[in-house]
Design a protein around this motif. Structure first.
Motif, PDB file in Angstrom:
ATOM      1  N   GLN A  23      35.881  38.179  37.868  1.00  0.00           N
ATOM      2  CA  GLN A  23      36.374  36.866  38.294  1.00  0.00           C
ATOM      3  C   GLN A  23      35.215  35.876  38.424  1.00  0.00           C
ATOM      4  O   GLN A  23      35.313  34.712  38.007  1.00  0.00           O
ATOM      5  CB  GLN A  23      37.123  36.968  39.629  1.00  0.00           C
ATOM      6  N   LEU A  24      34.110  36.338  38.995  1.00  0.00           N
ATOM      7  CA  LEU A  24      32.963  35.458  39.209  1.00  0.00           C
ATOM      8  C   LEU A  24      32.227  35.159  37.909  1.00  0.00           C
ATOM      9  O   LEU A  24      31.774  34.030  37.683  1.00  0.00           O
ATOM     10  CB  LEU A  24      32.021  36.104  40.227  1.00  0.00           C
ATOM     11  N   ALA A  25      32.111  36.160  37.039  1.00  0.00           N
ATOM     12  CA  ALA A  25      31.443  35.930  35.760  1.00  0.00           C
ATOM     13  C   ALA A  25      32.227  34.944  34.906  1.00  0.00           C
ATOM     14  O   ALA A  25      31.644  34.084  34.224  1.00  0.00           O
ATOM     15  CB  ALA A  25      31.265  37.250  35.020  1.00  0.00           C
ATOM     16  N   ARG A  26      33.548  35.056  34.944  1.00  0.00           N
ATOM     17  CA  ARG A  26      34.372  34.154  34.145  1.00  0.00           C
ATOM     18  C   ARG A  26      34.414  32.744  34.736  1.00  0.00           C
ATOM     19  O   ARG A  26      34.780  31.797  34.046  1.00  0.00           O
ATOM     20  CB  ARG A  26      35.780  34.731  33.993  1.00  0.00           C
ATOM     21  N   ALA A  27      34.003  32.612  35.986  1.00  0.00           N
ATOM     22  CA  ALA A  27      33.820  31.289  36.578  1.00  0.00           C
ATOM     23  C   ALA A  27      32.400  30.767  36.339  1.00  0.00           C
ATOM     24  O   ALA A  27      32.008  29.735  36.887  1.00  0.00           O
ATOM     25  CB  ALA A  27      34.107  31.341  38.078  1.00  0.00           C
ATOM     26  N   GLN A  68      31.886  45.579  29.677  1.00  0.00           N
ATOM     27  CA  GLN A  68      32.534  44.280  29.511  1.00  0.00           C
ATOM     28  C   GLN A  68      31.960  43.250  30.484  1.00  0.00           C
ATOM     29  O   GLN A  68      31.728  42.091  30.117  1.00  0.00           O
ATOM     30  CB  GLN A  68      34.042  44.426  29.711  1.00  0.00           C
ATOM     31  N   LEU A  69      31.718  43.668  31.734  1.00  0.00           N
ATOM     32  CA  LEU A  69      31.145  42.725  32.702  1.00  0.00           C
ATOM     33  C   LEU A  69      29.716  42.353  32.339  1.00  0.00           C
ATOM     34  O   LEU A  69      29.324  41.182  32.393  1.00  0.00           O
ATOM     35  CB  LEU A  69      31.192  43.335  34.107  1.00  0.00           C
ATOM     36  N   ARG A  70      28.932  43.339  31.947  1.00  0.00           N
ATOM     37  CA  ARG A  70      27.520  43.089  31.656  1.00  0.00           C
ATOM     38  C   ARG A  70      27.329  42.206  30.427  1.00  0.00           C
ATOM     39  O   ARG A  70      26.238  41.647  30.225  1.00  0.00           O
ATOM     40  CB  ARG A  70      26.790  44.413  31.492  1.00  0.00           C
ATOM     41  N   ALA A  71      28.365  42.068  29.607  1.00  0.00           N
ATOM     42  CA  ALA A  71      28.271  41.207  28.420  1.00  0.00           C
ATOM     43  C   ALA A  71      28.257  39.722  28.783  1.00  0.00           C
ATOM     44  O   ALA A  71      27.848  38.892  27.963  1.00  0.00           O
ATOM     45  CB  ALA A  71      29.436  41.501  27.473  1.00  0.00           C
ATOM     46  N   ALA A 277      43.959  51.823  40.722  1.00  0.00           N
ATOM     47  CA  ALA A 277      44.748  50.605  40.546  1.00  0.00           C
ATOM     48  C   ALA A 277      44.625  49.682  41.753  1.00  0.00           C
ATOM     49  O   ALA A 277      44.466  48.460  41.609  1.00  0.00           O
ATOM     50  CB  ALA A 277      46.214  50.973  40.297  1.00  0.00           C
ATOM     51  N   LEU A 278      44.694  50.250  42.956  1.00  0.00           N
ATOM     52  CA  LEU A 278      44.564  49.433  44.159  1.00  0.00           C
ATOM     53  C   LEU A 278      43.159  48.848  44.281  1.00  0.00           C
ATOM     54  O   LEU A 278      42.988  47.700  44.695  1.00  0.00           O
ATOM     55  CB  LEU A 278      44.896  50.268  45.392  1.00  0.00           C
ATOM     56  N   ALA A 279      42.150  49.626  43.903  1.00  0.00           N
ATOM     57  CA  ALA A 279      40.779  49.130  43.957  1.00  0.00           C
ATOM     58  C   ALA A 279      40.583  47.946  43.015  1.00  0.00           C
ATOM     59  O   ALA A 279      39.933  46.950  43.368  1.00  0.00           O
ATOM     60  CB  ALA A 279      39.806  50.257  43.610  1.00  0.00           C
ATOM     61  N   VAL A 280      41.142  48.030  41.812  1.00  0.00           N
ATOM     62  CA  VAL A 280      41.009  46.933  40.845  1.00  0.00           C
ATOM     63  C   VAL A 280      41.706  45.668  41.366  1.00  0.00           C
ATOM     64  O   VAL A 280      41.166  44.564  41.264  1.00  0.00           O
ATOM     65  CB  VAL A 280      41.580  47.362  39.480  1.00  0.00           C
ATOM     66  N   GLY A 281      42.891  45.836  41.954  1.00  0.00           N
ATOM     67  CA  GLY A 281      43.582  44.679  42.519  1.00  0.00           C
ATOM     68  C   GLY A 281      42.809  44.061  43.663  1.00  0.00           C
ATOM     69  O   GLY A 281      42.682  42.823  43.758  1.00  0.00           O
ATOM     70  N   ASP A 282      42.294  44.914  44.550  1.00  0.00           N
ATOM     71  CA  ASP A 282      41.466  44.420  45.651  1.00  0.00           C
ATOM     72  C   ASP A 282      40.271  43.633  45.132  1.00  0.00           C
ATOM     73  O   ASP A 282      39.911  42.574  45.655  1.00  0.00           O
ATOM     74  CB  ASP A 282      40.945  45.601  46.477  1.00  0.00           C
ATOM     75  N   GLY A 283      39.611  44.187  44.118  1.00  0.00           N
ATOM     76  CA  GLY A 283      38.433  43.533  43.577  1.00  0.00           C
ATOM     77  C   GLY A 283      38.740  42.174  42.982  1.00  0.00           C
ATOM     78  O   GLY A 283      37.978  41.214  43.173  1.00  0.00           O
ATOM     79  N   ALA A 284      39.843  42.079  42.262  1.00  0.00           N
ATOM     80  CA  ALA A 284      40.215  40.784  41.688  1.00  0.00           C
ATOM     81  C   ALA A 284      40.417  39.736  42.780  1.00  0.00           C
ATOM     82  O   ALA A 284      39.973  38.591  42.647  1.00  0.00           O
ATOM     83  CB  ALA A 284      41.483  40.936  40.849  1.00  0.00           C
ATOM     84  N   MET A 285      41.068  40.139  43.861  1.00  0.00           N
ATOM     85  CA  MET A 285      41.276  39.213  44.973  1.00  0.00           C
ATOM     86  C   MET A 285      39.947  38.833  45.617  1.00  0.00           C
ATOM     87  O   MET A 285      39.687  37.660  45.903  1.00  0.00           O
ATOM     88  CB  MET A 285      42.211  39.834  46.005  1.00  0.00           C
ATOM     89  N   ALA A 286      39.086  39.816  45.850  1.00  0.00           N
ATOM     90  CA  ALA A 286      37.799  39.533  46.488  1.00  0.00           C
ATOM     91  C   ALA A 286      36.942  38.615  45.625  1.00  0.00           C
ATOM     92  O   ALA A 286      36.275  37.708  46.138  1.00  0.00           O
ATOM     93  CB  ALA A 286      37.062  40.845  46.768  1.00  0.00           C
ATOM     94  N   GLY A 287      36.939  38.848  44.301  1.00  0.00           N
ATOM     95  CA  GLY A 287      36.153  37.996  43.425  1.00  0.00           C
ATOM     96  C   GLY A 287      36.634  36.567  43.415  1.00  0.00           C
ATOM     97  O   GLY A 287      35.835  35.621  43.507  1.00  0.00           O
ATOM     98  N   ALA A 288      37.953  36.372  43.320  1.00  0.00           N
ATOM     99  CA  ALA A 288      38.500  35.017  43.327  1.00  0.00           C
ATOM    100  C   ALA A 288      38.246  34.333  44.670  1.00  0.00           C
ATOM    101  O   ALA A 288      37.906  33.140  44.720  1.00  0.00           O
ATOM    102  CB  ALA A 288      40.000  35.065  43.032  1.00  0.00           C
TER     103      ALA A 288
END
Length: 299
Positions: A23-27, A68-71, A277-288
């Motif tokens: 989320q942060l990299a794409r911002a 993908q993130l490191r790219a 799955a829950l960890a990925v959802g949590d991370g998306a929220m935390a990043g945004a």
């Protein structure tokens, strides 16, 4: 000391941390990820229940996500542990295990937790392979076979009453507790067998050897681990913690903000129980939420 500032730093580069980072990299924010390479599910051969990745080796999922993130050009990835974290007037100083100090305006904790396993001989080496904690992650692969529940406390009732949907269940009380009359009726209604003889050790694939010498062969076993944060960083920063019957985790609000301004937490570190799955959802929220806090610091 490296004084180059980052907009945000993420401690932990597993599923939650990488999801926050995307989320942060794409911002297009300057992002630091520090990862010690210790995924909680590193013992498991396959990951299940995560949309689009069902059955893949967890290390492959993590490696692809990290690549993908490191790219993204604004991401700096550091393979290291974080020895300490300190609040400053401008944000946070992170000191790595090899003595470097890195700075960021915001901090996302995605360090995960450590499992404290029952002290049963033979259990630790079978963890994630024949002994599990999550029926949704591993129950289906047991093919409705023989499933053992190793009790640590009365919480074993939760596993014992759930798992008949996945197979034929035996509850090994192991002197951890004695079911009451109502609990016995509930277990009987679900077809759960009860074994009161203490457990001596685990042998073969998932065979339970009892103190009287009997061996009961299982296709898989479930037990509840106790968890604790994998690093002391949240405590160092003064983040409020929550206590659950399964261990300690960081308290967050709905946007994954901790009690310390500028610090967010996600994944298993910030919930009583979790999976990929829950960890990925949590991370998306935390990043945004971390990005929003940089835009609207008073919100």
């Amino acid at each position: 000391m490296n004084t180059e500032p980052f907009d945000a730093a993420i401690v932990g580069g597993s599923y939650a941390g990488v999801s926050a980072g995307l989320q942060l990299a794409r911002a297009r924010r300057r992002l630091l990820v520090i990862d010690a390479g210790q995924r909680r599910n590193r013992f498991a051969a396959s990951s299940h229940g995560f949309l689009g990745q069902d059955g893949r080796p967890p290390q492959d999922i993590a490696a692809e996500a990290q690549a993908q993130l490191r790219a993204y050009p604004t991401v700096r990835w550091v393979d290291a542990s974080v020895a300490s974290a300190t609040r400053t007037g401008q944000g946070f100083d992170l000191r790595t295990g090899d003595g470097h100090t890195l700075r960021a305006a915001r901090l996302v904790l995605a360090t995960g937790v450590e499992d404290q396993l029952p002290p049963i001989e033979g259990l630790a080496e079978r963890w994630g392979r024949a002994v599990f904690h999550c029926p949704y992650c591993h129950g289906y692969e047991l093919q409705q076979g023989r499933i053992g529940v190793l009790a640590r406390s009365e919480l074993a009732m939760h596993h014992a009453l759930m798992l008949p949907d996945w197979g034929q269940v035996t509850l090994f009380l192991d002197e951890a507790f004695e079911p009451g009359e109502q609990q016995l009726r509930e277990l009987a209604a679900r077809g759960v067998a009860i074994e009161r003889t203490p457990v001596r050790r685990l042998v073969e694939h998932a065979t339970v050897e009892l103190d009287d010498g009997r061996r009961l062969s299982m296709d898989g076993l479930f037990t509840m681990s106790w968890t604790r944060p994998a690093t002391p960083i949240a405590a160092q920063l003064g983040c409020a913690m929550e206590q659950s019957p399964m261990g300690e985790f960081v308290r967050t609000d709905a946007m994954k903000a901790t009690s310390v301004p500028g610090v967010f937490a996600c994944g298993d570190l910030a919930r009583a129980a979790g999976n990929v799955a829950l960890a990925v959802g949590d991370g998306a929220m935390a990043g945004a939420a971390t990005h929003r806090s940089l835009l609207f610091p008073e919100a």
